[in-house]
Write a protein that holds these residues in place. Sequence first.
Motif, short mmCIF file in Angstrom:
data_model
loop_
_atom_site.label_atom_id
_atom_site.label_comp_id
_atom_site.label_asym_id
_atom_site.label_seq_id
_atom_site.Cartn_x
_atom_site.Cartn_y
_atom_site.Cartn_z
N PHE A 184 0.74 -1.16 -0.14
CA PHE A 184 0.12 0.05 -0.12
C PHE A 184 0.72 1.28 -0.12
O PHE A 184 0.42 2.24 -0.63
N ILE A 185 2.02 1.04 0.61
CA ILE A 185 2.92 2.34 0.78
C ILE A 185 3.41 2.59 -0.74
O ILE A 185 3.44 3.84 -1.25
N HIS A 203 0.49 6.97 -6.78
CA HIS A 203 -0.30 7.78 -6.86
C HIS A 203 0.15 9.42 -6.80
O HIS A 203 0.02 10.19 -7.52
N LEU A 204 1.17 9.48 -5.82
CA LEU A 204 1.89 10.92 -5.53
C LEU A 204 2.66 11.13 -6.63
O LEU A 204 2.63 12.25 -7.11
N ASN A 205 3.34 10.11 -7.38
CA ASN A 205 4.19 10.51 -8.47
C ASN A 205 3.41 10.88 -9.62
O ASN A 205 3.79 11.88 -10.26
N ARG A 206 2.11 10.56 -9.70
CA ARG A 206 1.43 10.87 -10.97
C ARG A 206 0.70 12.35 -10.67
O ARG A 206 0.65 13.11 -11.66
N PHE A 207 0.37 12.65 -9.62
CA PHE A 207 -0.05 14.10 -8.66
C PHE A 207 0.96 15.03 -9.35
O PHE A 207 0.83 16.25 -9.78
N PHE A 230 -7.65 11.66 -6.14
CA PHE A 230 -7.02 11.82 -4.77
C PHE A 230 -8.21 10.84 -3.82
O PHE A 230 -7.83 10.39 -2.83
N LYS A 231 -9.47 10.72 -4.21
CA LYS A 231 -10.17 9.68 -3.79
C LYS A 231 -9.41 8.37 -3.64
O LYS A 231 -9.60 7.53 -2.80
N ILE A 250 5.32 8.34 4.32
CA ILE A 250 4.25 8.75 3.16
C ILE A 250 3.12 9.44 3.49
O ILE A 250 2.29 10.14 2.69
N LEU A 251 2.36 9.20 5.01
CA LEU A 251 1.38 10.21 5.28
C LEU A 251 1.69 11.40 5.15
O LEU A 251 0.75 12.14 5.04
N ARG A 252 2.74 12.04 5.57
CA ARG A 252 3.18 13.24 5.49
C ARG A 252 3.02 13.90 4.15
O ARG A 252 2.78 15.04 4.03
N GLU A 253 3.63 12.94 3.24
CA GLU A 253 3.65 13.33 1.86
C GLU A 253 2.08 13.57 1.43
O GLU A 253 1.87 14.39 0.45
N VAL A 254 1.43 12.77 1.76
CA VAL A 254 -0.01 12.43 1.38
C VAL A 254 -0.63 14.10 1.81
O VAL A 254 -1.30 14.75 0.75
N GLU A 255 -0.37 14.43 2.95
CA GLU A 255 -0.88 15.68 3.60
C GLU A 255 -0.13 16.78 2.70
O GLU A 255 -1.08 17.64 2.29
N GLU A 256 1.15 16.83 2.46
CA GLU A 256 1.51 17.95 1.81
C GLU A 256 1.17 18.00 0.29
O GLU A 256 0.80 19.40 -0.31
N VAL A 257 0.73 16.99 -0.56
CA VAL A 257 0.33 16.95 -1.80
C VAL A 257 -1.23 17.30 -1.81
O VAL A 257 -1.42 18.22 -2.64
N THR A 258 -1.90 16.94 -0.83
CA THR A 258 -3.21 17.36 -0.85
C THR A 258 -3.38 18.72 -0.60
O THR A 258 -4.33 19.38 -1.12
N SER A 259 -2.63 19.00 0.54
CA SER A 259 -2.76 20.53 0.68
C SER A 259 -2.41 21.49 -0.53
O SER A 259 -2.96 22.55 -0.93
N SER A 260 -1.39 21.15 -1.39
CA SER A 260 -1.07 21.71 -2.44
C SER A 260 -2.12 21.97 -3.56
O SER A 260 -2.46 22.76 -4.20
N MET A 261 -3.03 20.73 -3.71
CA MET A 261 -3.98 20.53 -4.42
C MET A 261 -5.16 21.41 -4.13
O MET A 261 -5.81 22.26 -4.88
N PHE A 262 -5.52 21.69 -2.81
CA PHE A 262 -6.48 22.35 -2.36
C PHE A 262 -6.29 23.70 -2.38
O PHE A 262 -7.09 24.75 -2.98
#
Length: 291
Positions: free
Chosen positions: A23-24, A30-34, A54-55, A176-188
């Motif tokens: 899962f990691i 996913h993060l690389n695609r974004f 993102f879903k 990886i969870l911190r990366e998810v937070e950073e990329v999601t924040s940038s998206m918003f």
Amino acid sequence: MASQTFHHTRCNSFPLPSRPNPFISQIDEHLNRFRASDATSTSSSSISHKLNGFKDLYDCVDKLLQLPSSQQALAQEQHKECVNELLDGTLRLLELCSTAKDVVLQTKEISNELQSVLRRRKSGEIELVSEVRKYITSRKVVKKTIHKALGNLKAIQRKHVFSPSEDHETKAIVSILREVEEVTSSMFEHLLSLISRPEPGSLSLVSKLWHHKKVACEDAGREVNEFEKVDAALKFFAGQKNSKSENIMSVEMKNLLKDLELFIQDLEDGLECLFRCMIKARVSLLNILTP
């Protein structure tokens, strides 16, 4: 305004284990695609695709957090502060998502009112310019809300807590969870900025809009989105005082408002689905602290 690319800030202190959790690996894909995607695109199909992506990302996050091995690793006492930090991050992201949902809904409501006026309008029955000004005022409120949210986002100074553990799997999960937070924040940040962009107000732009051509801001080299098209057109026609201009607007604005309606619907559906997935992942993380 929003950054135009998603940031990649993986901490070297958190290496992936020699045998990565599946899962990691999926989350990392996913993060690389974004990061590789075109963050400047403003089309409804592109934004809808990103929100769906993102879903899927948060579905993977939840599956990662549901693994007994992940729960056991993060539940250790020495990692409690790290997990609390991650929980704080999920709350900030949910607040951003709620802000995005609220401003989209506000624009939808006033847009629907204007469409209703246009549908039932008869010559001399309704002061259309007055309704247009009402829309413009509402959009100003929306933009102030967004600017405040973006200001709060930039004011947040992250202070990562590092665990003394030598457990590589735990470090990989936290990383990886911190990366998810950073990329999601940038998206918003990008999405909210897109909704609140100042309208281009030139007469030539408005003229092109009527012919449904793709319009790009010459100085920025980007496509104008549906929010900007309607804002620009309404700002121009709010200053018109003759019935001929109002008649032209009543015909042409129906098309622009219909496009905006479809764009908003894509945003609403995508944001609502993502919001539910983010809540689910947050609950899974919260359950690790309170079994």
